[in-house]
Design a protein around this motif. Structure first.
Motif, PDB file in Angstrom:
ATOM      1  N   SER A  23      39.781  42.677  35.517  1.00  9.69           N
ATOM      2  CA  SER A  23      41.083  42.272  34.989  1.00  9.69           C
ATOM      3  C   SER A  23      42.181  43.272  35.338  1.00  9.69           C
ATOM      4  N   SER A  24      41.805  44.496  35.742  1.00 13.66           N
ATOM      5  CA  SER A  24      42.816  45.487  36.094  1.00 13.66           C
ATOM      6  C   SER A  24      43.429  45.202  37.464  1.00 13.66           C
ATOM      7  N   GLY A  25      42.763  44.396  38.289  1.00 16.11           N
ATOM      8  CA  GLY A  25      43.233  44.149  39.639  1.00 16.11           C
ATOM      9  C   GLY A  25      42.663  45.128  40.648  1.00 16.11           C
ATOM     10  N   TRP A  26      42.070  46.228  40.165  1.00 17.30           N
ATOM     11  CA  TRP A  26      41.470  47.214  41.046  1.00 17.30           C
ATOM     12  C   TRP A  26      39.999  47.441  40.685  1.00 17.30           C
ATOM     13  N   GLY A  27      39.332  46.394  40.238  1.00 14.75           N
ATOM     14  CA  GLY A  27      37.925  46.501  39.879  1.00 14.75           C
ATOM     15  C   GLY A  27      37.034  46.201  41.071  1.00 14.75           C
ATOM     16  N   LYS A  28      35.766  46.040  40.828  1.00 18.66           N
ATOM     17  CA  LYS A  28      34.725  45.741  41.809  1.00 18.66           C
ATOM     18  C   LYS A  28      34.754  46.719  42.973  1.00 18.66           C
ATOM     19  N   THR A  29      35.491  46.443  44.069  1.00 24.32           N
ATOM     20  CA  THR A  29      35.462  47.327  45.234  1.00 24.32           C
ATOM     21  C   THR A  29      36.498  48.429  45.145  1.00 24.32           C
ATOM     22  N   ALA A  30      37.346  48.420  44.138  1.00 20.85           N
ATOM     23  CA  ALA A  30      38.343  49.467  43.875  1.00 20.85           C
ATOM     24  C   ALA A  30      39.291  49.677  45.056  1.00 20.85           C
ATOM     25  N   GLY A  31      39.669  48.587  45.730  1.00 18.45           N
ATOM     26  CA  GLY A  31      40.650  48.674  46.802  1.00 18.45           C
ATOM     27  C   GLY A  31      40.109  49.199  48.114  1.00 18.45           C
TER      28      GLY A  31
END
Length: 144
Positions: A23-31
């Protein structure tokens, strides 16, 4: 203070927090994208890295070192200068005209051979034995 000295204030932004949920927009692969070396930690960041392939600077053969600042000398022996018996002064220009040396480098006189006539020799460098033989014959060794 003048108007062109004014600058906007520095923004006090907190650093981007990555990897803190989708939900932060920078989750999973972290950009970092999906796969590859740049996604993993400890990725090599040096110049010349070729993705694991042997880099160019290691593929090429190494063949020593040639200094560009080293002085280059054209050498001539005393025995050869004895042919100049009619002329009293020998300069690098005269040797270039005869074709004995090229004009690219400086002239150094070496002591191989014998000298019987007194000569004035102008050169950029002399070996110790060459200087002694020229002076012993009654000539002069002048360093340019």
């Amino acid at each position: 203070m003048k108007i062109h000295h004014l600058r906007p204030p520095k923004k006090n932004l907190k650093p981007k927090r990555v990897g803190r949920g989708s939900s932060s927009g920078w989750g999973k692969t972290a950009g970092r994208g999906n796969n590859g070396a740049k996604q993993r930690s400890g990725t090599p960041h040096y110049g010349g890295f070729e993705g694991g392939q042997m880099p160019l600077y290691r593929r090429l053969p190494k063949r020593g070192f040639k200094s560009l600042s080293k002085q280059q000398f054209e050498v001539i022996n005393i025995g050869r200068l004895s042919e100049f018996s009619s002329e009293s002064e020998i300069t690098p220009q005269k040797l270039i005209e005869k074709g004995w040396i090229s004009g690219n480098c400086q002239l150094k006189v070496l002591g191989a051979g014998e000298l019987s006539t007194p000569l004035t020799v102008k050169a950029h460098a002399f070996s110790r034995s060459a200087r002694e033989k020229i002076e012993k014959a009654g000539g002069k060794a002048i360093t340019l």
